[in-house]
Structures are given as structure tokens and as C-alpha cells.
Enzyme design. Structure first.
Site, short mmCIF file in Angstrom:
data_model
loop_
_atom_site.label_atom_id
_atom_site.label_comp_id
_atom_site.label_asym_id
_atom_site.label_seq_id
_atom_site.Cartn_x
_atom_site.Cartn_y
_atom_site.Cartn_z
N GLY A 10 0.82 -1.22 0.00
CA GLY A 10 0.00 0.00 0.00
C GLY A 10 0.85 1.26 0.00
N ASN A 32 -3.21 -8.51 0.78
CA ASN A 32 -4.22 -9.16 -0.08
C ASN A 32 -4.54 -8.33 -1.32
OD1 ASN A 32 -5.81 -7.12 0.87
ND2 ASN A 32 -7.30 -8.42 1.92
N ASP A 58 -4.52 -12.78 3.35
CA ASP A 58 -5.28 -11.94 4.25
C ASP A 58 -4.73 -12.10 5.66
OD1 ASP A 58 -7.55 -10.99 5.95
OD2 ASP A 58 -8.50 -10.82 3.98
N LYS A 84 -9.15 2.47 5.46
CA LYS A 84 -8.90 3.81 6.01
C LYS A 84 -9.93 4.85 5.61
CE LYS A 84 -5.78 4.91 2.19
NZ LYS A 84 -4.54 5.48 1.72
N SER A 124 -3.58 6.58 14.06
CA SER A 124 -3.90 7.80 13.32
C SER A 124 -4.22 8.94 14.28
CB SER A 124 -5.14 7.52 12.45
OG SER A 124 -5.65 8.71 11.94
N TYR A 148 -14.01 4.74 12.01
CA TYR A 148 -12.60 4.48 11.65
C TYR A 148 -11.69 4.84 12.83
CZ TYR A 148 -7.97 5.31 9.68
OH TYR A 148 -6.61 5.30 9.47
N LYS A 152 -9.25 2.36 15.33
CA LYS A 152 -7.83 2.54 15.68
C LYS A 152 -7.66 2.59 17.20
CE LYS A 152 -5.98 2.62 11.59
NZ LYS A 152 -5.07 1.54 11.20
N TYR A 176 -0.24 8.75 12.96
CA TYR A 176 0.14 9.57 11.81
C TYR A 176 -0.77 10.79 11.70
CZ TYR A 176 1.48 4.84 10.11
OH TYR A 176 1.94 3.56 9.96
N LEU A 199 -7.15 15.60 0.42
CA LEU A 199 -6.83 16.84 -0.29
C LEU A 199 -5.70 16.69 -1.32
CD1 LEU A 199 -7.29 19.92 -0.51
CD2 LEU A 199 -5.49 20.19 1.21
N PRO A 292 -18.93 17.26 6.67
CA PRO A 292 -19.40 16.84 8.00
C PRO A 292 -18.31 16.08 8.75
CG PRO A 292 -21.03 16.29 6.33
CD PRO A 292 -19.82 16.78 5.60
N ASP A 294 -15.53 17.26 9.94
CA ASP A 294 -14.18 17.85 9.88
C ASP A 294 -13.92 18.75 11.09
OD1 ASP A 294 -13.04 16.78 7.66
OD2 ASP A 294 -13.24 18.56 6.39
P1 NAD Z 1 -3.39 1.61 1.81
O1 NAD Z 1 -4.81 1.23 1.60
O2 NAD Z 1 -2.63 2.18 0.67
O3 NAD Z 1 -2.57 0.35 2.37
C1 NAD Z 1 -3.18 -0.68 3.11
C2 NAD Z 1 -2.69 -2.00 2.52
O4 NAD Z 1 -3.24 -3.07 3.27
C3 NAD Z 1 -3.15 -2.20 1.07
O5 NAD Z 1 -2.05 -2.63 0.32
C4 NAD Z 1 -4.22 -3.28 1.17
O6 NAD Z 1 -4.28 -4.07 0.00
C5 NAD Z 1 -3.75 -4.06 2.38
N1 NAD Z 1 -4.80 -4.75 3.11
C6 NAD Z 1 -6.01 -4.27 3.52
N2 NAD Z 1 -6.69 -5.21 4.20
C7 NAD Z 1 -5.90 -6.32 4.23
C8 NAD Z 1 -6.06 -7.61 4.80
N3 NAD Z 1 -7.15 -7.96 5.46
N4 NAD Z 1 -5.04 -8.49 4.64
C9 NAD Z 1 -3.91 -8.15 3.96
N5 NAD Z 1 -3.72 -6.94 3.42
C10 NAD Z 1 -4.70 -6.03 3.55
O7 NAD Z 1 -3.37 2.59 3.06
P2 NAD Z 1 -2.17 3.48 3.64
O8 NAD Z 1 -2.49 4.90 3.39
O9 NAD Z 1 -0.87 2.94 3.20
O10 NAD Z 1 -2.38 3.23 5.20
C11 NAD Z 1 -1.69 2.21 5.90
C12 NAD Z 1 -2.15 2.20 7.34
O11 NAD Z 1 -1.95 3.49 7.91
C13 NAD Z 1 -3.65 1.88 7.51
O12 NAD Z 1 -3.79 1.08 8.66
C14 NAD Z 1 -4.27 3.25 7.73
O13 NAD Z 1 -5.44 3.18 8.50
C15 NAD Z 1 -3.16 3.97 8.48
N6 NAD Z 1 -3.22 5.45 8.33
C16 NAD Z 1 -3.20 6.00 7.09
C17 NAD Z 1 -3.28 7.40 6.95
C18 NAD Z 1 -3.29 8.05 5.59
O14 NAD Z 1 -3.63 9.24 5.52
N7 NAD Z 1 -2.92 7.39 4.51
C19 NAD Z 1 -3.34 8.19 8.09
C20 NAD Z 1 -3.33 7.59 9.34
C21 NAD Z 1 -3.27 6.20 9.45
N1 UDP Z 2 -10.28 19.12 1.92
C1 UDP Z 2 -10.88 19.94 0.99
N2 UDP Z 2 -11.27 19.39 -0.21
C2 UDP Z 2 -11.08 18.08 -0.51
C3 UDP Z 2 -10.47 17.25 0.45
C4 UDP Z 2 -10.08 17.80 1.67
O1 UDP Z 2 -11.06 21.14 1.23
O2 UDP Z 2 -11.48 17.64 -1.60
C5 UDP Z 2 -9.82 19.71 3.20
C6 UDP Z 2 -10.44 19.09 4.44
O3 UDP Z 2 -11.63 19.74 4.79
C7 UDP Z 2 -9.32 19.30 5.48
C8 UDP Z 2 -8.03 19.20 4.65
O4 UDP Z 2 -8.43 19.46 3.30
O5 UDP Z 2 -9.38 20.60 6.02
C9 UDP Z 2 -7.37 17.83 4.72
O6 UDP Z 2 -8.32 16.84 4.41
P1 UDP Z 2 -7.93 15.30 4.20
O7 UDP Z 2 -9.17 14.56 3.88
O8 UDP Z 2 -6.80 15.22 3.24
O9 UDP Z 2 -7.35 14.90 5.63
P2 UDP Z 2 -8.07 14.80 7.07
O10 UDP Z 2 -9.33 15.56 7.03
O11 UDP Z 2 -8.25 13.36 7.28
O12 UDP Z 2 -7.11 15.41 8.02
#
Ligand code: NAD
Ligand code: UDP
Length: 338
Positions: A10, A32, A58, A84, A124, A148, A152, A176, A199, A292, A294
Site C-alpha cells: 500500500g 491481499n 489476508d 482507512k 492515526s 474508523y 484505531k 500519523y 486533499l 461533515p 471535519d
Molecule cells: P493503503 O490502503 O494504501 O494500504 C493498506 C494496505 O493493506 C493495502 O495494500 C491493502 O491491500 C492491504 N490490506 C487491507 N486489508 C488487508 C487484509 N485484510 N489483509 C492483507 N492486506 C490487507 O493505506 P495506507 O495509506 O498505506 O495506510 C496504511 C495504514 O496506515 C492503515 O492502517 C491506515 O489506517 C493507516 N493510516 C493512514 C493514513 C493516511 O492518511 N494514509 C493516516 C493515518 C493512518
Molecule cells: N479538503 C478539501 N477538499 C477536498 C479534500 C479535503 O477542502 O477535496 C480539506 C479538508 O476539509 C481538510 C483538509 O483538506 O481541512 C485535509 O483533508 P484530508 O481529507 O486530506 O485529511 P483529514 O481531514 O483526514 O485530516
């Protein structure tokens, strides 16, 4: 030293595999591919010269996990796999809890059976919900506002209870903030399916001409320009944060939770301007209602991560925009159709 990386194909997982390989670790991916593309594995190889072993499985399948765990001697696991999408978690909470909570629980049981007691978990900043205190320290109240975030927080609780009951576990919980950007090569990056929720990918798709204009969700927040303020962190900084956390967790028992952010907030309008300046493209936008759920402002207190794991983000907003744009231009439709 072999590290099991769930969800390693991912967005964040693929960048972390690059950082792990560059730091001398050997990642083994369990994914997966429900939200990723196998091409990401070849791209990790293109960047590092090393093709990580990967398994299409999985995390909630104990037989498949047992097979992987028995065929390697892992020092630790990094657990990214999960879903996510905040919106989908509201409309389909059971699916989110099954994937994130039941999936993690099943994985933990597999790890325990396989004798692995070192773990890094992707949490997160969403667990803080609408925190009052800015910047947000780790001891701020955990008060998620959607399923969500609750999923977490629930896994964090399970991990705390596990670390308290079984002192041989060493667990790092990483909260994160807003990971953005891509590896500077443009080989790997964020590849959202359908209309992006976030965004940065939305702005890049407008800049590249895939979408007409951005909707800015509200300009009446209590922020300098009225638009939402977030702590954007370059995904390679985040990836390097995992390596730092892993090194700490390999050496210490118990559980630690740290923020991964920069400590700097940027508004939506600032992101648009920065992206326009780096890409040389215009990003048309319109102001719409607030989204909604935010919050107005969210940014990290990064002090504990600095003290506990020696991590500090290095890359600035210009690098985040430049690398996101490079990835977008080289892969206008992501990994598909290539
Ligand atoms: P992503 O969807 O790109 O990566 C998740 C990966 O997990 C994917 O490759 C998916 O195929 C795999 N996956 C999902 N369910 C599975 C399962 N049951 N078995 C095996 N593989 C599985 O997401 P990401 O942005 O890389 O996020 C990674 C982690 O970080 C997630 O847990 C997400 O909740 C967390 N996170 C992401 C963000 C963000 O903004 N991207 C922010 C905070 C936390
Ligand atoms: N946002 C926006 N337009 C979009 C997507 C996000 O104005 O199409 C804004 C959102 O309201 C927030 C910021 O951008 O203030 C970051 O949003 P994102 O969804 O990337 O992250 P998160 O809200 O999860 O922190």
C-alpha cells in the site's frame, strides 16, 4: 533482520519497505492487494535493487499467516493492513471493525503463536477527534468521532492490555498526521481508487487535468484564512519514522505511542498555492460547505517522537508538492494501465 510488513504494497507500506531496505532490514510483505497493486513490489525493487518477498494473503487467515511465520525468523512485524476510508466507516461500520479490529486481533494471535512479540502499529491522529489543545500531545484525550477512529483506538487499547499482561512484548503505536507526497523517484506514490477523499491526491488530479476543480470544504473555520489546517508530513519522513520506531521497539519492552507529524499546520489555500507554484499548473477551486465531521485545525506536538525514537521530519511542503507532482505526472492513472 527480517520484518513482516502487513499491507506492505500500500501507500505507506511501500515507502516504508524502501526505507527498511535502505536501513539494512529485509521486509517480507503480506498483502491481499485489496487496495494496492502488485506493481508496487516491482517499483520497490526498481528503487532499491532488492525485490521484497511478497505473499498474497489476508491477515485474518490464520493458516496463511502461520505458513509465512513458520518459514521465516522475523524480528518484528509492522502492521499497516486495514481500511482507512472515514466515510465508508460511517456507512459500513461492521466492515471497518471487521477489517481493522478483528483483522488486527487475528494477526496478533498469529504473531503470538509464531513467537513474534515486537510490533509497530499504524494508528492515526483521528484518535484525538476534535482535540482542543494545539499542538496535540500524545496524552491528549482519545476521543474519536467516527468508526474508523474508534477502530484505531480499539486496537490501541488491545495493544495496551497485551503489553500490560505479557511483558515480553515491545510495541510502538504510531499516530500519523497527514501523510502526503511520494518517493522522489516517482516510482511509488498514492494511488487512490475512484474519487480521492483526501486533499493532496485531489489537488494533484486537478493539476494534471483529471478533475475539473477542487471543492474547498469551508472557509469559515477559526484559522488565519478560514480553511482547514492540517499537519502534512512527507511519506518518506513517515517511512523513516517507522525505521526509528522499529529500532526503539526492538530494544525496549512495553508500549509507547508517538505522533508522527511535523508540528507545522498548513491551510487548504496554502496547499493549493504551494502546489501551483511547484507544478506550474493552476488548481481551480470553489468554496463549498464544510465536510461533515471535519475539525478546523489539527497538528502534532512532535516532541515525544524526537525524545523517544529520535525522529524529526526533514522534508518541507515544497518537497511534498514536488514529489506528489512528479509521481502524478509519471503515473497519471496511478499503477493501472501500465
Ligand atoms: P493503503 O490502503 O494504501 O494500504 C493498506 C494496505 O493493506 C493495502 O495494500 C491493502 O491491500 C492491504 N490490506 C487491507 N486489508 C488487508 C487484509 N485484510 N489483509 C492483507 N492486506 C490487507 O493505506 P495506507 O495509506 O498505506 O495506510 C496504511 C495504514 O496506515 C492503515 O492502517 C491506515 O489506517 C493507516 N493510516 C493512514 C493514513 C493516511 O492518511 N494514509 C493516516 C493515518 C493512518
Ligand atoms: N479538503 C478539501 N477538499 C477536498 C479534500 C479535503 O477542502 O477535496 C480539506 C479538508 O476539509 C481538510 C483538509 O483538506 O481541512 C485535509 O483533508 P484530508 O481529507 O486530506 O485529511 P483529514 O481531514 O483526514 O485530516
Amino acid at each position: 533482520m527480517k520484518i513482516l510488513v502487513t499491507g506492505g504494497a500500500g501507500y505507506i507500506g511501500s515507502h516504508t519497505c524502501v526505507a527498511l531496505i535502505q536501513a539494512g532490514f529485509t521486509p517480507v510483505i503480506a498483502d491481499n492487494f485489496s487496495n494496492s497493486h502488485p506493481l508496487a513490489i516491482s517499483r520497490i525493487e526498481a528503487i532499491t535493487g532488492t525485490r521484497p518477498e511478497s505473499h498474497n494473503c489476508d491477515i485474518a487467515d490464520p493458516d496463511a499467516m502461520r505458513e509465512i511465520l513458520q518459514s521465516h525468523k522475523f524480528a518484528a512485524a509492522i502492521h499497516f493492513a486495514g481500511v482507512k476510508a472515514v466515510g465508508r466507516s460511517v456507512s459500513e461500520p461492521l466492515e471497518t471493525y471487521r477489517e481493522n479490529v478483528a483483522g488486527s486481533l487475528s494477526l496478533l494471535q498469529s504473531l503470538k503463536a509464531g513467537g513474534i512479540t515486537r510490533l509497530i502499529f499504524s494508528s492515526s491522529a483521528t484518535v484525538y477527534g476534535g482535540a482542543e489543545q494545539m499542538p496535540i500531545p500524545e496524552n491528549a484525550q482519545v476521543q474519536p468521532t467516527n468508526p474508523y477512529g474508534h477502530s484505531k483506538a480499539m486496537v490501541e487499547q488491545i495493544l495496551q492490555d497485551l503489553a500490560a499482561a505479557e511483558p515480553d512484548w515491545g510495541i510502538g503505536v504510531l499516530r500519523y498526521f497527514n501523510p502526503v507526497g511520494a518517493h522522489k523517484s516517482g516510482e511509488i506514490g498514492e494511488d487512490p481508487q475512484g474519487i480521492p477523499d483526501n486533499l493532496f491526491p485531489y489537488v494533484s488530479q486537478v493539476a494534471v487535468g483529471r478533475r475539473e476543480k477542487l471543492q474547498v470544504f469551508g472557509d469559515d473555520y477559526e484559522t488565519p484564512d478560514g480553511t482547514g489546517v492540517r499537519d502534512y508530513i512527507h511519506v518518506m519522513d513517515l517511512a523513516e519514522g517507522h525505521v526509528a520506531a522499529l529500532k526503539t521497539c526492538l530494544q525496549s519492552d512495553g508500549l509507547f505511542a508517538v505522533n508522527l507529524g511535523t508540528g507545522q499546520g498548513s491551510s487548504v489555500l496554502e496547499i493549493i498555492k504551494a502546489f501551483e507554484a511547484t507544478s506550474g499548473r493552476s488548481v481551480p477551486y470553489e468554496i463549498t460547505d464544510r465536510r461533515p465531521g471535519d475539525v478546523g485545525t489539527s497538528y502534532a506536538d512532535p516532541a515525544k517522537a524526537r525524545e523517544m525514537i529520535g525522529f524529526e521530519a526533514k522534508r518541507d511542503l515544497t518537497q511534498m508538492c514536488r514529489d506528489a507532482w512528479n509521481w502524478q505526472q509519471r503515473n497519471p492513472t496511478g499503477y493501472s494501465n501500465q
